[in-house]
Design an enzyme around this catalytic site. Structure first.
Site, mmCIF file in Angstrom:
data_model
loop_
_atom_site.group_PDB
_atom_site.id
_atom_site.type_symbol
_atom_site.label_atom_id
_atom_site.label_comp_id
_atom_site.label_asym_id
_atom_site.label_seq_id
_atom_site.Cartn_x
_atom_site.Cartn_y
_atom_site.Cartn_z
ATOM 1 N N ARG A 47 0.887 -1.176 0.000
ATOM 2 C CA ARG A 47 0.000 0.000 0.000
ATOM 3 C C ARG A 47 0.919 1.219 0.000
ATOM 4 O O ARG A 47 1.700 1.423 0.931
ATOM 5 C CB ARG A 47 -0.899 0.007 1.233
ATOM 6 C CG ARG A 47 -1.595 1.355 1.425
ATOM 7 C CD ARG A 47 -2.699 1.327 2.452
ATOM 8 N NE ARG A 47 -3.880 0.662 1.926
ATOM 9 C CZ ARG A 47 -5.090 0.756 2.472
ATOM 10 N NH1 ARG A 47 -5.279 1.475 3.555
ATOM 11 N NH2 ARG A 47 -6.117 0.121 1.936
ATOM 12 N N HIS B 238 -7.414 0.765 -6.400
ATOM 13 C CA HIS B 238 -7.649 -0.064 -5.197
ATOM 14 C C HIS B 238 -8.334 -1.363 -5.654
ATOM 15 O O HIS B 238 -9.496 -1.627 -5.330
ATOM 16 C CB HIS B 238 -8.516 0.712 -4.207
ATOM 17 C CG HIS B 238 -8.475 0.171 -2.805
ATOM 18 N ND1 HIS B 238 -7.692 -0.905 -2.421
ATOM 19 C CD2 HIS B 238 -9.129 0.567 -1.663
ATOM 20 C CE1 HIS B 238 -7.866 -1.142 -1.140
ATOM 21 N NE2 HIS B 238 -8.726 -0.270 -0.657
ATOM 22 N N GLN C 6 -10.070 -4.057 -3.220
ATOM 23 C CA GLN C 6 -11.343 -3.575 -2.679
ATOM 24 C C GLN C 6 -12.473 -3.819 -3.683
ATOM 25 O O GLN C 6 -13.577 -4.252 -3.321
ATOM 26 C CB GLN C 6 -11.248 -2.073 -2.363
ATOM 27 C CG GLN C 6 -12.550 -1.462 -1.898
ATOM 28 C CD GLN C 6 -12.976 -1.923 -0.512
ATOM 29 O OE1 GLN C 6 -12.206 -1.817 0.433
ATOM 30 N NE2 GLN C 6 -14.200 -2.420 -0.379
ATOM 31 N N ASP D 20 -17.175 7.363 -1.916
ATOM 32 C CA ASP D 20 -15.922 7.230 -1.164
ATOM 33 C C ASP D 20 -15.643 8.596 -0.557
ATOM 34 O O ASP D 20 -16.300 9.595 -0.905
ATOM 35 C CB ASP D 20 -14.785 6.787 -2.117
ATOM 36 C CG ASP D 20 -13.486 6.469 -1.377
ATOM 37 O OD1 ASP D 20 -13.525 6.267 -0.147
ATOM 38 O OD2 ASP D 20 -12.423 6.435 -2.032
ATOM 39 N N CYS E 225 -16.216 1.750 0.632
ATOM 40 C CA CYS E 225 -15.082 0.909 1.017
ATOM 41 C C CYS E 225 -14.686 1.087 2.474
ATOM 42 O O CYS E 225 -14.037 0.218 3.047
ATOM 43 C CB CYS E 225 -13.893 1.175 0.097
ATOM 44 S SG CYS E 225 -13.224 2.856 0.233
ATOM 45 N N ARG F 129 -13.619 -8.385 1.837
ATOM 46 C CA ARG F 129 -12.188 -8.186 1.566
ATOM 47 C C ARG F 129 -11.444 -9.488 1.859
ATOM 48 O O ARG F 129 -10.565 -9.905 1.108
ATOM 49 C CB ARG F 129 -11.616 -7.071 2.467
ATOM 50 C CG ARG F 129 -12.134 -5.680 2.190
ATOM 51 C CD ARG F 129 -11.720 -5.174 0.831
ATOM 52 N NE ARG F 129 -10.286 -5.138 0.626
ATOM 53 C CZ ARG F 129 -9.473 -4.172 1.059
ATOM 54 N NH1 ARG F 129 -9.964 -3.122 1.689
ATOM 55 N NH2 ARG F 129 -8.161 -4.219 0.807
HETATM 56 N N1 NVA Z 1 -9.927 6.735 -1.424
HETATM 57 C C1 NVA Z 1 -9.585 6.342 -0.075
HETATM 58 C C2 NVA Z 1 -9.783 4.878 0.097
HETATM 59 C C3 NVA Z 1 -9.462 4.366 1.479
HETATM 60 C C4 NVA Z 1 -9.595 2.879 1.608
HETATM 61 C C5 NVA Z 1 -8.145 6.724 0.204
HETATM 62 O O1 NVA Z 1 -7.301 6.519 -0.664
HETATM 63 O O2 NVA Z 1 -7.875 7.233 1.295
HETATM 64 N N1 CP Z 2 -11.177 -0.044 2.549
HETATM 65 C C1 CP Z 2 -9.923 -0.096 2.964
HETATM 66 O O1 CP Z 2 -8.968 -0.294 2.185
HETATM 67 O O2 CP Z 2 -9.777 0.063 4.303
HETATM 68 P P1 CP Z 2 -8.421 0.275 5.089
HETATM 69 O O3 CP Z 2 -7.856 1.613 4.695
HETATM 70 O O4 CP Z 2 -8.820 0.235 6.546
HETATM 71 O O5 CP Z 2 -7.455 -0.819 4.744
#
Ligand code: NVA
Ligand code: CP
Length: 323
Positions: A118, A145, A148, A241, A281, A309
């Site tokens: 990540r 992502h 997800q 989101d 998500c 997930r």
């Molecule tokens: N769009 C959000 C998704 C978090 C799982 C982010 O990147 O923070």
């Molecule tokens: N939806 C998701 O990726 O959650 P986290 O940021 O908690 O991993």
């Protein structure tokens, strides 16, 4: 004894050693096959049947950003598959002190069987994948992502009993990882998708062009608009989101203004089908991108989505790592 997946035995897909970076890298059949495997693995877990397909294998997990769901679901998933996972945060490893991605990828390839990453730029994960000798799985970048969205597709399948022919709308930040992966994932499986975003927050143009190509191949429709009411008309699946993603915190105030009128709430959802489902998500900001009554109400399936997930990722891990 490990059960065979007879339902899928006739189909030969070989994911071993491949990377899982974005859904556009996979065919419709490959995505549907991975969802089939997820359904089987979920049933096995619910029935308490052991399924140690990855006995003795280790997943390395590098996190440059925070996580609750991704970290825990990958770690628990590896355990349930008979393997283990190691958590590395960039700030505690030499990556945070400037060790190169290429050296890190080469070294970790000597220890672990796959890497889940990540990070911020999508180019960083591509660089990891280029230098690693093991599969690299995208656990979120600024651009995509995909794990997800595999969970999202599994959730839609469970609640609607089908994928192709449904209509999804995504209301909110179009230039974000969820919007981009939903565009690719939905269109690949034949779901029509409408995205409504304000000026300045429309999806990445390269991803849109690629998505149009996917739509041509699968016959699904793609609509990109500034009008949430237009996007949500007759939607089976409503998605949003956060307006401020990880790494964009300095823009929070500006974004709160830009996204006024793009909140998913009861009024807007009157234009969706009466039996629509709501996906997010998570984490969510109640009162910003979605109202509390909606996300905590009867149309919301966000906790099934979060659970999935685990099951969707176990399918990816099994198929990409199994020796
Ligand atoms: N769009 C959000 C998704 C978090 C799982 C982010 O990147 O923070
Ligand atoms: N939806 C998701 O990726 O959650 P986290 O940021 O908690 O991993």
């Amino acid at each position: 004894m490990i059960e065979t997946m007879q339902k899928n035995d006739s189909k030969q897909f070989n994911f071993k050693g491949k990377n899982f970076l974005q859904l556009s890298d996979f065919t419709t059949d490959e995505i549907l096959y991975l969802l089939d495997v997820a359904v089987e693995l979920k049933a096995m877990q619910k029935q308490g049947k052991p399924h140690p397909y990855l006995s003795g294998q280790v997943l390395g997990m590098i996190f440059d950003k925070s996580s609750t769901r991704t970290r825990v679901s990958f770690e628990v998933g590896m355990m349930q598959l008979g393997g283990q996972a190691i958590f590395l945060s960039s700030k505690d490893s030499q990556l945070g002190r400037g060790e190169s991605i290429s050296d890190t990828a080469k070294v970790l390839s000597r220890y672990v069987d796959a890497l889940m990453i990540r990070t911020f730029t999508h180019e960083s994960i591509e660089e990891f994948a280029h230098h690693a000798e093991i599969p690299v799985i995208n656990g979120l970048t600024d651009l995509q992502h995909p794990t997800q969205v595999m969970a999202d597709l599994l959730t839609i399948l469970e609640h609607k009993g089908k994928l192709a022919g449904l209509k999804m709308c995504y209301i909110g930040d179009g230039y974000n990882n969820m919007a981009h992966s939903l565009l690719e994932g939905a269109l690949k499986v034949g779901i029509d998708i409408s995205i409504a975003s304000p000026e300045g927050y429309m999806p990445n143009q390269t991803i849109v062009e690629n998505a149009k190509q996917i739509a041509k191949e699968t016959g699904a429709q793609i609509t990109i608009t500034h009008n949430p009411v237009e996007a949500i008309q007759n939607a089976d699946v409503v998605v949003t989101d956060v307006w401020t993603s990880m790494g964009q915190e300095a823009e929070t105030e500006k974004r709160l203004k830009a996204f006024e009128g793009f909140q998913v709430n009861g009024d807007l959802c009157k234009h969706a089908k009466s039996d629509f489902i709501f996906l997010h998500c998570l984490p969510a900001h109640r009162g910003e991108e979605v109202t509390a009554d909606l996300i905590d109400g009867p149309h919301s399936v966000v906790f099934d989505e979060a659970e999935n997930r685990l099951h969707a990722q176990k399918a990816i891990l099994k198929e990409f790592l199994q020796k």
